[in-house]
Design a protein around this motif. Structure first.
Motif, PDB file in Angstrom:
ATOM      1  N   PRO A  43       0.822  -1.219   0.000  1.00  0.00           N
ATOM      2  CA  PRO A  43       0.000   0.000   0.000  1.00  0.00           C
ATOM      3  C   PRO A  43       0.855   1.268   0.000  1.00  0.00           C
ATOM      4  CG  PRO A  43      -0.748  -1.556   1.685  1.00  0.00           C
ATOM      5  CD  PRO A  43       0.563  -2.064   1.185  1.00  0.00           C
ATOM      6  N   ILE A  44       2.031   1.209   0.626  1.00  0.00           N
ATOM      7  CA  ILE A  44       2.911   2.378   0.642  1.00  0.00           C
ATOM      8  C   ILE A  44       3.402   2.691  -0.762  1.00  0.00           C
ATOM      9  CG2 ILE A  44       5.052   3.325   1.571  1.00  0.00           C
ATOM     10  CD1 ILE A  44       2.888   3.054   3.648  1.00  0.00           C
ATOM     11  N   LEU A  45       3.792   1.664  -1.522  1.00  0.00           N
ATOM     12  CA  LEU A  45       4.234   1.884  -2.901  1.00  0.00           C
ATOM     13  C   LEU A  45       3.106   2.461  -3.745  1.00  0.00           C
ATOM     14  CD1 LEU A  45       6.334   1.615  -5.150  1.00  0.00           C
ATOM     15  CD2 LEU A  45       5.511  -0.733  -5.511  1.00  0.00           C
ATOM     16  N   ARG A  46       1.915   1.931  -3.587  1.00  0.00           N
ATOM     17  CA  ARG A  46       0.780   2.475  -4.341  1.00  0.00           C
ATOM     18  C   ARG A  46       0.542   3.941  -3.980  1.00  0.00           C
ATOM     19  NH1 ARG A  46      -3.638  -0.696  -6.642  1.00  0.00           N
ATOM     20  NH2 ARG A  46      -2.806  -2.721  -7.227  1.00  0.00           N
ATOM     21  N   HIS A  47       0.676   4.250  -2.707  1.00  0.00           N
ATOM     22  CA  HIS A  47       0.514   5.649  -2.298  1.00  0.00           C
ATOM     23  C   HIS A  47       1.587   6.519  -2.925  1.00  0.00           C
ATOM     24  CE1 HIS A  47       0.041   9.232   0.129  1.00  0.00           C
ATOM     25  NE2 HIS A  47       1.285   9.107   0.563  1.00  0.00           N
ATOM     26  N   ALA A  48       2.830   6.050  -2.947  1.00  0.00           N
ATOM     27  CA  ALA A  48       3.914   6.835  -3.534  1.00  0.00           C
ATOM     28  C   ALA A  48       3.658   7.086  -5.015  1.00  0.00           C
ATOM     29  CB  ALA A  48       5.246   6.115  -3.328  1.00  0.00           C
ATOM     30  N   VAL A  49       3.189   6.072  -5.730  1.00  0.00           N
ATOM     31  CA  VAL A  49       2.884   6.241  -7.157  1.00  0.00           C
ATOM     32  C   VAL A  49       1.732   7.216  -7.334  1.00  0.00           C
ATOM     33  CG1 VAL A  49       2.043   5.057  -9.220  1.00  0.00           C
ATOM     34  CG2 VAL A  49       3.778   3.969  -7.776  1.00  0.00           C
ATOM     35  N   ARG A  50       0.682   7.047  -6.542  1.00  0.00           N
ATOM     36  CA  ARG A  50      -0.473   7.940  -6.656  1.00  0.00           C
ATOM     37  C   ARG A  50      -0.094   9.389  -6.402  1.00  0.00           C
ATOM     38  NH1 ARG A  50      -3.353   4.043  -3.743  1.00  0.00           N
ATOM     39  NH2 ARG A  50      -2.968   5.211  -1.842  1.00  0.00           N
ATOM     40  N   VAL A  51       0.590   9.632  -5.288  1.00  0.00           N
ATOM     41  CA  VAL A  51       0.852  11.012  -4.903  1.00  0.00           C
ATOM     42  C   VAL A  51       1.814  11.685  -5.879  1.00  0.00           C
ATOM     43  CG1 VAL A  51       2.797  10.543  -3.332  1.00  0.00           C
ATOM     44  CG2 VAL A  51       1.298  12.485  -2.900  1.00  0.00           C
ATOM     45  N   SER A  52       2.776  10.948  -6.433  1.00  0.00           N
ATOM     46  CA  SER A  52       3.701  11.562  -7.378  1.00  0.00           C
ATOM     47  C   SER A  52       3.010  11.902  -8.691  1.00  0.00           C
ATOM     48  CB  SER A  52       4.898  10.632  -7.629  1.00  0.00           C
ATOM     49  OG  SER A  52       4.467   9.353  -8.061  1.00  0.00           O
ATOM     50  N   VAL A  53       2.191  10.988  -9.190  1.00  0.00           N
ATOM     51  CA  VAL A  53       1.484  11.254 -10.447  1.00  0.00           C
ATOM     52  C   VAL A  53       0.485  12.386 -10.280  1.00  0.00           C
ATOM     53  CG1 VAL A  53      -0.121  10.276 -12.132  1.00  0.00           C
ATOM     54  CG2 VAL A  53       1.821   8.916 -11.321  1.00  0.00           C
ATOM     55  N   VAL A  54      -0.264  12.371  -9.187  1.00  0.00           N
ATOM     56  CA  VAL A  54      -1.274  13.410  -8.961  1.00  0.00           C
ATOM     57  C   VAL A  54      -0.625  14.779  -8.783  1.00  0.00           C
ATOM     58  CG1 VAL A  54      -2.959  14.228  -7.272  1.00  0.00           C
ATOM     59  CG2 VAL A  54      -3.041  11.882  -8.066  1.00  0.00           C
ATOM     60  N   THR A  55       0.481  14.849  -8.038  1.00  0.00           N
ATOM     61  CA  THR A  55       1.146  16.130  -7.830  1.00  0.00           C
ATOM     62  C   THR A  55       1.682  16.689  -9.141  1.00  0.00           C
ATOM     63  OG1 THR A  55       1.775  15.417  -5.606  1.00  0.00           O
ATOM     64  CG2 THR A  55       2.932  17.311  -6.515  1.00  0.00           C
ATOM     65  N   ALA A  56       2.270  15.826  -9.963  1.00  0.00           N
ATOM     66  CA  ALA A  56       2.765  16.287 -11.265  1.00  0.00           C
ATOM     67  C   ALA A  56       1.614  16.748 -12.153  1.00  0.00           C
ATOM     68  CB  ALA A  56       3.552  15.170 -11.941  1.00  0.00           C
ATOM     69  N   ALA A  57       0.508  15.981 -12.151  1.00  0.00           N
ATOM     70  CA  ALA A  57      -0.647  16.385 -12.955  1.00  0.00           C
ATOM     71  C   ALA A  57      -1.226  17.699 -12.456  1.00  0.00           C
ATOM     72  CB  ALA A  57      -1.713  15.290 -12.919  1.00  0.00           C
ATOM     73  N   GLY A  58      -1.314  17.869 -11.157  1.00  0.00           N
ATOM     74  CA  GLY A  58      -1.810  19.132 -10.612  1.00  0.00           C
ATOM     75  C   GLY A  58      -0.906  20.295 -10.947  1.00  0.00           C
ATOM     76  N   TYR A  59       0.403  20.063 -10.943  1.00  0.00           N
ATOM     77  CA  TYR A  59       1.353  21.131 -11.298  1.00  0.00           C
ATOM     78  C   TYR A  59       1.164  21.552 -12.752  1.00  0.00           C
ATOM     79  CZ  TYR A  59       5.812  23.425 -12.265  1.00  0.00           C
ATOM     80  OH  TYR A  59       6.774  24.319 -12.654  1.00  0.00           O
ATOM     81  N   LEU A  60       1.013  20.569 -13.651  1.00  0.00           N
ATOM     82  CA  LEU A  60       0.835  20.887 -15.072  1.00  0.00           C
ATOM     83  C   LEU A  60      -0.505  21.579 -15.321  1.00  0.00           C
ATOM     84  CD1 LEU A  60       2.237  17.606 -16.685  1.00  0.00           C
ATOM     85  CD2 LEU A  60       3.343  19.858 -16.564  1.00  0.00           C
ATOM     86  N   LEU A  61      -1.560  21.078 -14.703  1.00  0.00           N
ATOM     87  CA  LEU A  61      -2.870  21.706 -14.890  1.00  0.00           C
ATOM     88  C   LEU A  61      -2.893  23.108 -14.300  1.00  0.00           C
ATOM     89  CD1 LEU A  61      -5.265  18.708 -14.116  1.00  0.00           C
ATOM     90  CD2 LEU A  61      -4.854  19.804 -16.338  1.00  0.00           C
ATOM     91  N   GLY A  62      -2.286  23.287 -13.137  1.00  0.00           N
ATOM     92  CA  GLY A  62      -2.244  24.615 -12.533  1.00  0.00           C
ATOM     93  C   GLY A  62      -1.492  25.609 -13.386  1.00  0.00           C
ATOM     94  N   ALA A  63      -0.415  25.131 -14.031  1.00  0.00           N
ATOM     95  CA  ALA A  63       0.348  26.023 -14.907  1.00  0.00           C
ATOM     96  C   ALA A  63      -0.409  26.331 -16.194  1.00  0.00           C
ATOM     97  CB  ALA A  63       1.696  25.391 -15.237  1.00  0.00           C
ATOM     98  N   ALA A  64      -1.219  25.369 -16.664  1.00  0.00           N
ATOM     99  CA  ALA A  64      -1.946  25.576 -17.918  1.00  0.00           C
ATOM    100  C   ALA A  64      -3.176  26.451 -17.739  1.00  0.00           C
ATOM    101  CB  ALA A  64      -2.349  24.217 -18.495  1.00  0.00           C
ATOM    102  N   LEU A  65      -3.793  26.422 -16.574  1.00  0.00           N
ATOM    103  CA  LEU A  65      -4.994  27.222 -16.352  1.00  0.00           C
ATOM    104  C   LEU A  65      -4.647  28.699 -16.242  1.00  0.00           C
ATOM    105  CD1 LEU A  65      -6.861  24.932 -13.789  1.00  0.00           C
ATOM    106  CD2 LEU A  65      -7.456  25.328 -16.183  1.00  0.00           C
ATOM    107  N   PRO A  66      -5.529  29.566 -16.645  1.00  0.00           N
ATOM    108  CA  PRO A  66      -5.223  31.010 -16.678  1.00  0.00           C
ATOM    109  C   PRO A  66      -5.437  31.708 -15.341  1.00  0.00           C
ATOM    110  CG  PRO A  66      -7.404  30.644 -17.585  1.00  0.00           C
ATOM    111  CD  PRO A  66      -6.857  29.283 -17.245  1.00  0.00           C
ATOM    112  N   PHE A  67      -5.126  31.017 -14.237  1.00  0.00           N
ATOM    113  CA  PHE A  67      -5.357  31.605 -12.929  1.00  0.00           C
ATOM    114  C   PHE A  67      -4.091  32.214 -12.335  1.00  0.00           C
ATOM    115  CE2 PHE A  67      -8.900  28.264 -12.290  1.00  0.00           C
ATOM    116  CZ  PHE A  67      -9.777  29.050 -13.027  1.00  0.00           C
ATOM    117  N   GLY A  68      -2.928  31.720 -12.742  1.00  0.00           N
ATOM    118  CA  GLY A  68      -1.694  32.152 -12.111  1.00  0.00           C
ATOM    119  C   GLY A  68      -1.495  31.461 -10.766  1.00  0.00           C
ATOM    120  N   HIS A  69      -0.233  31.340 -10.352  1.00  0.00           N
ATOM    121  CA  HIS A  69       0.097  30.702  -9.066  1.00  0.00           C
ATOM    122  C   HIS A  69      -0.606  29.349  -8.938  1.00  0.00           C
ATOM    123  CE1 HIS A  69       1.901  34.489  -7.895  1.00  0.00           C
ATOM    124  NE2 HIS A  69       0.790  35.096  -8.248  1.00  0.00           N
ATOM    125  N   GLY A  70      -0.371  28.511  -9.943  1.00  0.00           N
ATOM    126  CA  GLY A  70      -1.054  27.221  -9.999  1.00  0.00           C
ATOM    127  C   GLY A  70      -0.606  26.228  -8.965  1.00  0.00           C
TER     128      GLY A  70
END
Length: 724
Positions: A401-428
């Motif tokens: 379960p720890i490995l699954r959590h590590a995979v989940r959190v890394s993928v989600v954080t990277a996806a959130g970083y990319l989406l935040g940068a792509a959205l026109p809100f600033g400070h994503g």
């Protein structure tokens, strides 16, 4: 449980507000450290550096609030240093100029922070917080030199918080005092419950927590208060004695003069244990309750009780005297009102007890525990590193379960970083920051924290932005408001995640407002980015889960195996008497407790999971857990009356020990493979004693209690096994 109901239950859990004991002095110390760092940074370097140093001091103070037994200064320094390294590496890899390199570092850093949960919740929380803070702080420097300066100031914030813990100590050893006091208080409550329910259950978690708290580093060992020595081991030894004294299976009838006397002794034990717990928690002399002393002073114990109950009363009186002495903060002389180790608390020797100044056979002097004559060692931070790395490597397996959590959190954080940068809100960074802060290795906490963070952020950002837009606070007023919000967070962080997030969200708004950062963002944009991060976290668990429900059978089998080894180790000591100091019995007991707690935590996590039970319903799990708890209680009764060293061995006990080991190991295999477990080998061993029972007052009866508990386990699992 359906998804709709699971979401409803987790949302309610996340928004729950508790009323714990607040610690305003400690919260004020953390806020003072933050104020010193921010004020000096503003005066010497300007708002940008002040923001970085503030994040370091803020995070370091949070680290000191974590439930850890390490020195608070060490936690603050470790938090500040790790955040400084994260920020510097994040900027060097090019958070602005080379986003691809930064994204790679973010994936690696977040993956490692997910694996850090293998070392425990404190390491996991600090690592996750470092990633969240890094997402903000990497946007502040303008050059490599400036990044190094910001990293240095972040570390300086941790140093300041560590220095304040040393210079302004508040309840030194307070966490260890509370853990030991809670263990003694749990024993006191157990004694009182046994008066009305002779087979009352006992939760071993307080004893396990106290054991963890008792481990010290070499530096801690030199300054640990004397009253924190020994009492935990005594509490461990009192528990089976209490159970043995109360249980009708050992010999005391359910009603009559003997039962009345047992109730008096249990009440006195509860009162004395409560007094010792209060003394240890507050570092005060033990206030001995007169009524309890009078009950223990009654001279007719030996006349009323006989056999095993009398023996249990003897040991209980001696152990209570040891607890009273050990709990005293002054150890050079025996304080007035207490007695030397090994005597009864009343200072007299009731009929049937051991003479003053001695300890009953099979016990050890105060301040020591069986197989634990010295302090338990805790590795230093340097020596801890390879241990943590080994634990992280051990989790690199597909079913972890720890490995699954590590995979989940890394993928989600990277996806959130990319989406935040792509959205026109600033400070994503608001989106990935929300994701990494709410995600946990289990479903319930992830979903509950997602709802709580969104609700808390909505309120906190709205309030803080309203203040900024209407009052237009200046540089120093914004800093003061940020410190005030931090104080509120430190003070209220144990009341609930939603309440803490109100303060955290406002803190970030005021802090970034010092440098003008983020002032162009509206409440709607910040809240939408936080909602995006929370939704990504929740979606990731639905797509790539690590459900606990399907693993319940495995957890139950582990508990059965560990309990069987404990019972077998106890039975083996009747064949080879070694007294109460039996390291193999102790180690088996600890393993059984750990397996029981792992089972209980798994059941709690599985309760709100939106998946089918797959052959082990909640009702079945409850009945099976009760059966194994009864099995452990029967083994504990046998342990309470282990023969003294040098007593005549009982060869029949060796046969019982082997039968217990084989039966429980095969039963555990049957549980894992969804078959109905049977105990024919053990049943034949016990049945063979009908004509020639072993020459011991409890061994035959204890073996039958163990078999009855295993039969109860079979009955609990029978329906789910047939319905698969």
């Amino acid at each position: 449980m359906s998804w709709l109901r699971a979401l409803k239950e987790t949302a309610r859990s996340g928004l729950t507000v508790e009323r714990p004991r607040l610690e305003p002095v400690i919260a004020a110390r953390g806020a003072l450290g933050l104020a010193l760092v921010v004020g000096l940074s503003l005066a010497l370097f300007g708002p940008a550096v002040a923001v970085s140093s503030a994040f370091g001091a803020f995070q370091a103070a949070i680290a000191t609030f974590q439930r850890s037994w390490r020195p608070r200064p060490t936690l603050a320094l470790a938090s500040g240093a790790s955040l400084a390294v994260s920020t510097f590496l994040g900027y060097v890899t090019g958070a602005g100029a080379h986003p691809v390199l930064f994204l790679g570092l973010l994936l690696l850093w977040t993956f490692l922070s997910g694996l850090a949960w293998a070392a425990g919740p404190t390491a996991g929380i600090i690592a996750s917080s470092n990633v969240a803070m890094m997402l903000v702080t990497v946007t502040l420097p303008t050059s490599v030199a400036a990044a190094a300066g910001h990293a240095a100031m972040i570390f300086a914030g941790g140093v300041v918080q560590a220095a304040l813990v040393v210079l302004l100590p508040v309840r030194r050893w307070g966490a260890q005092r509370d853990a030991l006091a809670d263990a003694l208080a749990a024993e006191a409550d157990y004694a009182r419950r046994l008066r009305h329910d002779p087979v009352a259950p006992f939760d071993p978690v307080p004893l396990m927590t106290a054991r963890n708290a008792a481990a010290v580093t070499p530096r801690q060992a030199r300054s640990r208060p004397a009253e924190l020595h020994g009492a935990r081991g005594l509490a461990e030894r009192i528990r089976p004695v209490l159970a043995s004294l109360a249980d009708p299976a050992v010999g005391v009838p359910e009603e009559g003069p003997q039962r009345d006397r047992v109730r008096e002794l249990l009440a006195a034990a509860g009162a004395l244990l409560d007094a010792a717990a209060h003394a240890i928690r507050h570092g005060e002399p033990v206030a001995l309750p007169p009524a309890a002393l009078a009950a223990l002073r009654t001279p007719d114990t030996g006349a009323i009780l006989s056999g095993p109950p009398r023996r249990a009363a003897v040991r209980l009186a001696a152990l209570l005297g040891d607890v009273v002495e050990t709990a005293e903060p002054r150890t050079e002389t025996t304080p007035a009102g207490t007695t030397p180790a090994g005597t009864t608390p009343a200072g007299t020797t009731p009929a049937g007890t051991t003479p003053a100044g001695t300890t009953p056979a099979g016990t050890t002097p105060a301040g020591t525990t069986p197989a634990e004559g010295t302090a338990r060692a805790r590795p230093t931070m340097v020596r801890l590193a390879p241990i943590v790395l080994a634990k992280m490597r051990a989790e690199l397996r597909p079913d972890s379960p720890i490995l699954r959590h590590a995979v989940r959190v890394s993928v989600v954080t990277a996806a959130g970083y990319l989406l935040g940068a792509a959205l026109p809100f600033g400070h994503g960074y608001w989106a990935p920051m929300a994701s990494v802060m709410v995600m946990r290795p289990d479903f319930t906490q992830t979903y509950a924290r997602s709802v709580a963070r969104f609700g808390g952020t909505l309120v906190g950002v709205a309030l803080a932005t309203a203040v900024v837009r209407t009052a237009h606070p200046g540089l120093y007023l914004s800093a003061a408001l940020a410190v005030l919000c931090a104080f509120g967070m430190y003070l209220l962080m144990r009341t609930g995640y939603a309440v803490a997030q109100v303060c955290v969200a406002a803190y970030v708004v005021f802090l970034l407002g010092m440098d003008g950062a983020g002032l162009t963002q509206t409440v709607r944009e910040r809240v939408l980015l936080t909602l995006l991060g929370g939704l990504l976290a929740m979606l990731s668990y639905a797509v790539y889960p690590a459900w606990e429900t399907p693993r319940l059978r495995g957890r139950l089998a582990d508990w059965l195996t560990a309990s069987g080894r404990y019972a077998a180790a106890v039975a083996a000591r009747y064949a080879e008497p070694a007294g109460q100091s039996s390291p193999d019995v102790r180690e088996a007991l600890l393993a059984a407790r750990a397996a029981r707690v792992a089972w209980q935590e798994a059941v709690d996590r599985a309760t709100h999971e939106p998946v089918r039970h797959r052959g082990l319903s909640h009702a079945t799990a409850e009945e099976a857990g009760h059966a194994l708890a009864e099995f452990g209680r029967a083994a504990m009764l046998l342990e309470a009356h282990l023969p003294d060293r040098g007593a005549a061995p009982l060869p029949a006990a060796a046969t019982l020990a082997e039968a217990l080991r084989r039966a429980t190991e095969q039963g555990a295999k049957d549980v894992r493979e969804r078959r109905e477990p049977h105990w024919d080998d053990l049943r034949e061993t016990v049945a063979a004693w009908s004509a020639d029972p072993p020459d011991h007052f409890l061994l035959d009866k204890g073996a039958r209690l163990l078999l009855d508990a295993l039969d109860e386990l079979t009955e609990a699992l029978a329906e789910s096994t047939r319905s698969r």
